[in-house]
Scaffold this motif. Sequence first.
Motif, mmCIF file in Angstrom:
data_model
loop_
_atom_site.group_PDB
_atom_site.id
_atom_site.type_symbol
_atom_site.label_atom_id
_atom_site.label_comp_id
_atom_site.label_asym_id
_atom_site.label_seq_id
_atom_site.Cartn_x
_atom_site.Cartn_y
_atom_site.Cartn_z
ATOM 1 N N ARG A 13 4.239 0.827 1.279
ATOM 2 C CA ARG A 13 4.549 2.213 1.652
ATOM 3 C C ARG A 13 5.301 2.277 2.975
ATOM 4 O O ARG A 13 6.301 2.995 3.101
ATOM 5 C CB ARG A 13 3.230 2.987 1.754
ATOM 6 N N ASP A 14 4.866 1.515 3.941
ATOM 7 C CA ASP A 14 5.493 1.547 5.255
ATOM 8 C C ASP A 14 6.934 1.036 5.189
ATOM 9 O O ASP A 14 7.837 1.620 5.805
ATOM 10 C CB ASP A 14 4.680 0.703 6.234
ATOM 11 N N PRO A 73 -0.565 0.129 0.833
ATOM 12 C CA PRO A 73 -0.420 -0.181 2.257
ATOM 13 C C PRO A 73 0.551 -1.349 2.458
ATOM 14 O O PRO A 73 0.528 -2.321 1.711
ATOM 15 C CB PRO A 73 -1.846 -0.588 2.672
ATOM 16 N N TRP A 76 -3.123 9.202 -1.545
ATOM 17 C CA TRP A 76 -3.450 10.183 -0.502
ATOM 18 C C TRP A 76 -2.715 9.857 0.796
ATOM 19 O O TRP A 76 -2.184 10.748 1.465
ATOM 20 C CB TRP A 76 -4.956 10.212 -0.264
ATOM 21 N N ALA A 77 -2.681 8.579 1.146
ATOM 22 C CA ALA A 77 -1.997 8.176 2.376
ATOM 23 C C ALA A 77 -0.496 8.426 2.279
ATOM 24 O O ALA A 77 0.135 8.861 3.253
ATOM 25 C CB ALA A 77 -2.265 6.703 2.664
ATOM 26 N N HIS A 81 -4.368 -4.206 0.509
ATOM 27 C CA HIS A 81 -5.466 -3.609 1.258
ATOM 28 C C HIS A 81 -6.133 -4.591 2.224
ATOM 29 O O HIS A 81 -6.832 -4.160 3.150
ATOM 30 C CB HIS A 81 -6.478 -3.003 0.293
ATOM 31 N N GLY A 93 -3.609 4.455 -2.528
ATOM 32 C CA GLY A 93 -2.471 4.708 -1.647
ATOM 33 C C GLY A 93 -1.849 6.077 -1.786
ATOM 34 O O GLY A 93 -1.036 6.478 -0.957
ATOM 35 N N ARG A 139 0.197 12.198 2.800
ATOM 36 C CA ARG A 139 0.151 12.564 4.216
ATOM 37 C C ARG A 139 1.422 12.132 4.936
ATOM 38 O O ARG A 139 1.990 12.894 5.736
ATOM 39 C CB ARG A 139 -1.071 11.930 4.888
ATOM 40 N N ALA A 140 1.878 10.923 4.652
ATOM 41 C CA ALA A 140 3.075 10.407 5.320
ATOM 42 C C ALA A 140 4.312 11.201 4.932
ATOM 43 O O ALA A 140 5.174 11.478 5.781
ATOM 44 C CB ALA A 140 3.263 8.933 4.980
ATOM 45 N N HIS A 151 3.228 3.159 -3.099
ATOM 46 C CA HIS A 151 2.263 3.825 -2.214
ATOM 47 C C HIS A 151 1.250 2.862 -1.592
ATOM 48 O O HIS A 151 0.405 3.295 -0.790
ATOM 49 C CB HIS A 151 1.552 4.964 -2.950
#
Length: 271
Positions: free
Chosen positions: A137-138, A134, A177-178, A93, A175, A181-182, A132
């Motif tokens: 996740r990417d 940050p 919720w993000a 984060h 992570g 969405r992704a 999940h």
Amino acid sequence: MTRTLAVCTDDFGLTLGISQAIGELAQAGRITAVSCMPQAPAWRASLPLLAGLPALVQRGLHFNLTEGAPLSAELRRIWPQFLALPRLILAAHLGQLPRAALAAEWAAQWQAFADASGAAPQFVDGHQHVHHLPGVRDEVLEAISTLPSVPAVRNTGRLTGPGFGLKRWLIEGTGGWALQRALRQRGIRHNPSLTGAYDFIDPDYGGQMRGWLAALPAAGGLLFCHPGYAEQVPTVVDPIAPARVRERAYLASDAFLHDLQAADVVLGSVW
């Protein structure tokens, strides 16, 4: 209304007792998916059990960044041992993760799974839900999006049922919720909801399960669980070992089948 529950057992390969319990539950038709740790101490010894799983039981990658040591040389140069979960969450984060080395570690764990099992993972998730976070996740979503066949991903953005409310909120908020969405934006298959979070202390796992089944949405959901046998000579420090024994006993029991029937829930895939 009949609802569908996927039952995914985590941590296959962490210890032989965990892998043996998962293998037995799979043969008995009590679970639908197995999430594997190909860098874990008992992974190699567990491979015959993985090969013997029923064809309908899905095999996935349980991406690990918090237990043991990295597989990749790139990440080992930075982290000789994985970070504890609180430190990893904080670094993620704050944007302080070594992204290139994480990508190398993802590739190493993915390839180790594929080499040992003879196939790519059918789904992916994370040990302690690290997939999940940050940055993590990417890297995960970018890596799987380039594949000819994109695996399903465990959605941690909607946790249902009773149990440890703070834990459910932390999973979603760090992570989940993000990630949800992704996954929707990218059109990647995922479970509509997730259940199974509790404190690992409550001795009444059956009571927890009945609450989760009662709260299961009409669209169904995925239950994550951690069954295992006690190790006579422990090979890893496992703070949830007593809970694993209770979970295995309940999932193998007639009570589990009765509870499913009483709640009008069937086992199956929800991707």
